[in-house]
Design a protein around this motif. Structure first.
Motif, PDB file in Angstrom:
ATOM      1  N   LEU A  89       0.844  -1.223   0.000  1.00  0.00           N
ATOM      2  CA  LEU A  89       0.000   0.000   0.000  1.00  0.00           C
ATOM      3  C   LEU A  89       0.866   1.254   0.000  1.00  0.00           C
ATOM      4  CD1 LEU A  89      -2.919  -0.843   2.453  1.00  0.00           C
ATOM      5  CD2 LEU A  89      -3.153   0.142   0.157  1.00  0.00           C
ATOM      6  N   VAL A  90       1.916   1.242   0.812  1.00  0.00           N
ATOM      7  CA  VAL A  90       2.797   2.415   0.885  1.00  0.00           C
ATOM      8  C   VAL A  90       3.420   2.670  -0.488  1.00  0.00           C
ATOM      9  CG1 VAL A  90       4.908   3.363   1.905  1.00  0.00           C
ATOM     10  CG2 VAL A  90       3.296   2.099   3.352  1.00  0.00           C
ATOM     11  N   GLY A  91       3.943   1.601  -1.122  1.00  0.00           N
ATOM     12  CA  GLY A  91       4.635   1.763  -2.408  1.00  0.00           C
ATOM     13  C   GLY A  91       3.707   2.199  -3.522  1.00  0.00           C
ATOM     14  N   ILE A  92       2.578   1.523  -3.634  1.00  0.00           N
ATOM     15  CA  ILE A  92       1.646   1.789  -4.741  1.00  0.00           C
ATOM     16  C   ILE A  92       1.008   3.184  -4.582  1.00  0.00           C
ATOM     17  CG2 ILE A  92      -0.417   0.671  -3.824  1.00  0.00           C
ATOM     18  CD1 ILE A  92      -0.903  -0.681  -6.375  1.00  0.00           C
ATOM     19  N   ASN A  93       0.654   3.549  -3.342  1.00  0.00           N
ATOM     20  CA  ASN A  93       0.064   4.879  -3.123  1.00  0.00           C
ATOM     21  C   ASN A  93       1.066   5.978  -3.439  1.00  0.00           C
ATOM     22  OD1 ASN A  93      -2.455   4.013  -2.393  1.00  0.00           O
ATOM     23  ND2 ASN A  93      -2.044   4.033  -0.191  1.00  0.00           N
ATOM     24  N   THR A  94       2.314   5.752  -3.105  1.00  0.00           N
ATOM     25  CA  THR A  94       3.345   6.757  -3.394  1.00  0.00           C
ATOM     26  C   THR A  94       3.499   6.927  -4.906  1.00  0.00           C
ATOM     27  OG1 THR A  94       4.500   6.102  -1.391  1.00  0.00           O
ATOM     28  CG2 THR A  94       5.762   7.385  -2.976  1.00  0.00           C
ATOM     29  N   ALA A  95       3.615   5.795  -5.614  1.00  0.00           N
ATOM     30  CA  ALA A  95       3.803   5.875  -7.075  1.00  0.00           C
ATOM     31  C   ALA A  95       2.578   6.509  -7.743  1.00  0.00           C
ATOM     32  CB  ALA A  95       4.069   4.484  -7.642  1.00  0.00           C
ATOM     33  N   GLN A  96       1.385   6.138  -7.279  1.00  0.00           N
ATOM     34  CA  GLN A  96       0.167   6.706  -7.883  1.00  0.00           C
ATOM     35  C   GLN A  96       0.066   8.211  -7.606  1.00  0.00           C
ATOM     36  OE1 GLN A  96      -2.633   3.912  -6.161  1.00  0.00           O
ATOM     37  NE2 GLN A  96      -2.808   2.748  -8.074  1.00  0.00           N
ATOM     38  N   SER A  97       0.444   8.614  -6.405  1.00  0.00           N
ATOM     39  CA  SER A  97       0.385  10.052  -6.077  1.00  0.00           C
ATOM     40  C   SER A  97       1.357  10.834  -6.936  1.00  0.00           C
ATOM     41  CB  SER A  97       0.739  10.302  -4.608  1.00  0.00           C
ATOM     42  OG  SER A  97      -0.019   9.476  -3.792  1.00  0.00           O
ATOM     43  N   LEU A  98       2.575  10.291  -7.126  1.00  0.00           N
ATOM     44  CA  LEU A  98       3.572  10.993  -7.950  1.00  0.00           C
ATOM     45  C   LEU A  98       3.095  11.069  -9.402  1.00  0.00           C
ATOM     46  CD1 LEU A  98       6.838   9.484  -6.397  1.00  0.00           C
ATOM     47  CD2 LEU A  98       6.040  11.853  -6.219  1.00  0.00           C
ATOM     48  N   ALA A  99       2.465   9.977  -9.877  1.00  0.00           N
ATOM     49  CA  ALA A  99       1.950   9.964 -11.251  1.00  0.00           C
ATOM     50  C   ALA A  99       0.840  11.011 -11.410  1.00  0.00           C
ATOM     51  CB  ALA A  99       1.425   8.571 -11.599  1.00  0.00           C
ATOM     52  N   LEU A 100      -0.017  11.087 -10.417  1.00  0.00           N
ATOM     53  CA  LEU A 100      -1.136  12.052 -10.461  1.00  0.00           C
ATOM     54  C   LEU A 100      -0.589  13.481 -10.444  1.00  0.00           C
ATOM     55  CD1 LEU A 100      -4.277  12.275 -10.269  1.00  0.00           C
ATOM     56  CD2 LEU A 100      -3.990  12.421  -7.796  1.00  0.00           C
ATOM     57  N   ALA A 101       0.356  13.740  -9.544  1.00  0.00           N
ATOM     58  CA  ALA A 101       0.883  15.093  -9.385  1.00  0.00           C
ATOM     59  C   ALA A 101       1.640  15.563 -10.622  1.00  0.00           C
ATOM     60  CB  ALA A 101       1.799  15.148  -8.161  1.00  0.00           C
ATOM     61  N   THR A 102       2.303  14.641 -11.323  1.00  0.00           N
ATOM     62  CA  THR A 102       3.138  15.050 -12.467  1.00  0.00           C
ATOM     63  C   THR A 102       2.445  14.777 -13.806  1.00  0.00           C
ATOM     64  OG1 THR A 102       4.217  12.893 -12.426  1.00  0.00           O
ATOM     65  CG2 THR A 102       5.340  14.676 -11.260  1.00  0.00           C
ATOM     66  N   ASN A 103       1.250  14.172 -13.715  1.00  0.00           N
ATOM     67  CA  ASN A 103       0.484  13.835 -14.921  1.00  0.00           C
ATOM     68  C   ASN A 103       1.246  12.855 -15.835  1.00  0.00           C
ATOM     69  OD1 ASN A 103      -1.824  13.943 -16.388  1.00  0.00           O
ATOM     70  ND2 ASN A 103      -1.213  15.741 -17.596  1.00  0.00           N
ATOM     71  N   LYS A 104       1.861  11.869 -15.206  1.00  0.00           N
ATOM     72  CA  LYS A 104       2.609  10.830 -15.933  1.00  0.00           C
ATOM     73  C   LYS A 104       1.979   9.473 -15.634  1.00  0.00           C
ATOM     74  CE  LYS A 104       5.824  13.661 -17.426  1.00  0.00           C
ATOM     75  NZ  LYS A 104       6.973  14.055 -16.632  1.00  0.00           N
ATOM     76  N   PRO A 105       2.269   8.462 -16.464  1.00  0.00           N
ATOM     77  CA  PRO A 105       1.634   7.154 -16.231  1.00  0.00           C
ATOM     78  C   PRO A 105       2.125   6.451 -14.957  1.00  0.00           C
ATOM     79  CG  PRO A 105       2.663   7.249 -18.411  1.00  0.00           C
ATOM     80  CD  PRO A 105       3.088   8.481 -17.676  1.00  0.00           C
ATOM     81  N   PHE A 106       1.231   5.586 -14.454  1.00  0.00           N
ATOM     82  CA  PHE A 106       1.566   4.700 -13.340  1.00  0.00           C
ATOM     83  C   PHE A 106       1.581   3.266 -13.879  1.00  0.00           C
ATOM     84  CE2 PHE A 106      -0.482   1.586 -10.510  1.00  0.00           C
ATOM     85  CZ  PHE A 106       0.532   1.445  -9.581  1.00  0.00           C
ATOM     86  N   ILE A 107       2.516   2.449 -13.383  1.00  0.00           N
ATOM     87  CA  ILE A 107       2.607   1.056 -13.843  1.00  0.00           C
ATOM     88  C   ILE A 107       2.680   0.129 -12.633  1.00  0.00           C
ATOM     89  CG2 ILE A 107       3.952  -0.596 -15.221  1.00  0.00           C
ATOM     90  CD1 ILE A 107       5.066   2.182 -16.540  1.00  0.00           C
ATOM     91  N   ALA A 108       1.754  -0.840 -12.595  1.00  0.00           N
ATOM     92  CA  ALA A 108       1.732  -1.845 -11.515  1.00  0.00           C
ATOM     93  C   ALA A 108       2.608  -3.012 -11.939  1.00  0.00           C
ATOM     94  CB  ALA A 108       0.296  -2.321 -11.287  1.00  0.00           C
ATOM     95  N   VAL A 109       3.605  -3.339 -11.111  1.00  0.00           N
ATOM     96  CA  VAL A 109       4.543  -4.402 -11.490  1.00  0.00           C
ATOM     97  C   VAL A 109       4.416  -5.581 -10.523  1.00  0.00           C
ATOM     98  CG1 VAL A 109       6.999  -5.010 -11.727  1.00  0.00           C
ATOM     99  CG2 VAL A 109       6.173  -2.802 -12.576  1.00  0.00           C
ATOM    100  N   HIS A 110       4.401  -6.792 -11.094  1.00  0.00           N
ATOM    101  CA  HIS A 110       4.433  -8.015 -10.288  1.00  0.00           C
ATOM    102  C   HIS A 110       5.872  -8.209  -9.802  1.00  0.00           C
ATOM    103  CE1 HIS A 110       4.223 -12.260  -9.246  1.00  0.00           C
ATOM    104  NE2 HIS A 110       2.907 -12.219  -9.371  1.00  0.00           N
ATOM    105  N   HIS A 111       6.016  -8.450  -8.491  1.00  0.00           N
ATOM    106  CA  HIS A 111       7.360  -8.561  -7.900  1.00  0.00           C
ATOM    107  C   HIS A 111       8.237  -9.601  -8.627  1.00  0.00           C
ATOM    108  CE1 HIS A 111      10.301  -8.481  -4.593  1.00  0.00           C
ATOM    109  NE2 HIS A 111      10.347  -9.797  -4.705  1.00  0.00           N
TER     110      HIS A 111
END
Ligand code: KG4
Ligand code: ZN
Length: 343
Positions: A89-111
Motif C-alpha cells: 500500500l505504501v509503495g503503490i500509493n506513493t507511485a500513484q500520487s507521484l503519477a497524479l501530481a506530475t500527470n505521468k503514467p503509473f505502472i503496476a509491477v508483479h514482484h
C-alpha cells in the motif's frame, strides 16, 4: 525514457531510476534487516511502519543520485503484489500520487516479473527463456515467453528455498536472514557427516518440496542437543554444509527436468536465468552453471546486489511495460496474492 521504480513488498524500502539505454541511474535500498533481526523474522506491522518512514527519503535519494527532478521522470512503477499488504500500500500509493501530481503514467509491477526481467536489463536476453526464481518467498521454474506471458513449469509444494535456509539458520542459532550465514558456515564444514531427506528428488517433474528437508535438519539438531546438551561449532558447520549440499542436489536435478520440459515446448533454449535472493549463493550458482552449460545453454544470474529485492528490477519492468503501452489505472489496488500466470 526514464522510469522511477518503487519496491516495498517485504523488508526492503527501495527506489531506483533506469532509462531505456539500460542505465541504472540510481538504485537505493533501505534494508529493514536490523529491525526484523530482533524478532528473527518480518513482523508485517513493523515493516509497514518502516516503509512509511523511509519511502520519502529513499525517493529523494534516488532522484539526487541520478541528478534528476521529479518532472524528469516519464513514468512511476511500483510493486503491486505479491507481498505484505501494508508495504504494498505504501509503495503503490506513493507511485500513484507521484503519477497524479506530475500527470505521468503509473505502472503496476508483479514482484516476480521484476526478478525475471532484471536479466534483460543487464544482458541481451531474448524471449523465450527459462528462469529459476529462488527467494525467501518463491521457488519456481518459469518459461518467460514474453512480457505478460509466463508459464510456471515447476514450483514448491510447501516452503520456498530461502525460507528453508532461514529456518535452518534459526535452528543452528545463526542470525536472520540466514542464507548468507549458512553459506559462510558451510564453507567450514564437511557435507558428508550428516544426511538429510531430499523430498521429491526423483519425481519426474520440476516441482520442489523443502519442508521435509527442514524437518530432517530439525530431527538431527534435536538428537544432537539431547545427546550433547547443545550444538558445537563443528556440528553447526557440518549441518550447514550438508543442508547446502542437499539443496544443490535438489536444484540441480530439478533444473535438468525443467530444461527437458522447456525444450519440449519451445524450439530453442539459449538462456537460463537464475534469480532471487538465494541466487546470491556462490556454490548454488556454480553448480547450476555447470548443469546449464552441460545442457548447451547459457547461464545468467544478476550480480549479487541485483539478485535480492531491489527497485531497479521494478523500474526496468515498468520501462519494458511502458514501451508496450502497458500502463495502469490510478485506482488499481495492491494484490498480496497476485499470481504470476494471472497478469
Ligand atoms: O529475493 P529476496 O531478497 O527476497 C524475497 O523476495 O524473498 O530473497 C531473500 C532470501 C532469504 O531467504 C535469504 O536467506 C536468502 O534469500 N539468501 C541466501 C543468500 N543470500 C540471501 N540464501 C542462500 N545463500 C545466500 N548467500
Ligand atoms: Zn524478491
Amino acid at each position: 525514457m526514464i522510469v522511477l521504480g518503487i519496491e516495498s513488498s517485504c523488508d526492503e524500502t527501495a527506489a531506483a531510476i533506469v532509462n531505456n539505454n539500460k542505465q541504472i541511474l540510481s538504485n537505493i535500498i533501505y534494508s529493514q534487516i536490523k529491525e526484523h533481526a530482533i524478532t528473527g523474522g518480518v513482523v508485517p506491522e513493523v515493516a509497514a511502519r518502516s516503509h512509511l518512514t523511509a519511502m520519502y527519503h529513499c525517493i529523494q535519494e534516488a532522484l539526487a543520485v541520478a541528478n534528476l527532478s521529479i518532472n524528469d521522470i516519464d513514468a512511476f512503477a511500483a510493486t503491486s503484489g505479491p507481498g505484505l499488504i501494508g508495504g504494498l500500500l505504501v509503495g503503490i500509493n506513493t507511485a500513484q500520487s507521484l503519477a497524479l501530481a506530475t500527470n505521468k503514467p503509473f505502472i503496476a509491477v508483479h514482484h516476480l516479473e521484476g526478478h525475471l526481467l532484471t536479466s534483460r536489463l543487464l544482458e541481451n536476453i531474448k524471449f523465450p527463456f527459462l528462469a529459476l526464481l529462488i527467494s525467501g518467498g518463491h521457488s519456481q521454474f518459469v518459461a518467460v515467453e514474453n512480457i505478460n506471458q509466463y508459464k510456471i513449469i515447476g514450483t514448491t509444494l510447501d516452503d520456498a528455498v530461502g525460507e528453508a535456509f532461514d529456518k535452518t539458520a534459526r535452528l543452528l542459532g545463526l542470525p536472520y536472514p540466514g542464507g548468507k550465514y549458512i553459506e559462510k558456515q558451510a564453507k567450514l564444514g564437511d557435507p558428508s557427516i550428516f544426511k538429510f531427506n531430499a523430498p521429491l528428488l526423483n519425481t519426474k517433474d520440476a516441482n520442489f518440496s523443502f519442508s521435509g528437508l527442514k524437518t530432517s535438519v530439525r530431527n538431527t539438531v534435536d538428537k544432537l542437543i539431547l545427546k550433547q546438551g547443545k550444538l558445537d561449532q563443528s556440528n553447526i558447520n557440518d549441518i550447514a554444509a550438508a543442508f547446502e549440499h542437499t539443496v544443490i542436489k535438489i536444484l540441480s536435478q530439478k533444473m535438468q527436468f525443467a530444461i527437458k520440459q522447456f525444450r519440449q515446448n519451445y524450439k530453442e533454449l539459449n538462456h537460463v536465468v537464475v534469480s532471487g535472493g538465494v541466487a546470491a549463493n556462490l556454490n548454488i550458482r556454480a553448480a547450476l552453471k555447470e548443469i546449464i552449460n552441460n545442457e548447451n545453454a547459457n547461464f545468467f544470474a544478476p550480480p549479487l546486489d541485483l539478485c535480492g529485492d531491489n527497485a531497479a528490477m521494478i523500474a526496468w519492468s515498468g520501462l519494458e511495460r511502458l514501451q508496450l503501452g502497458l500502463t495502469d489505472s490510478l485506482n488499481i489496488k495492491p494484490n498480496p496474492n497476485w499470481q504470476l500466470n494471472n497478469l
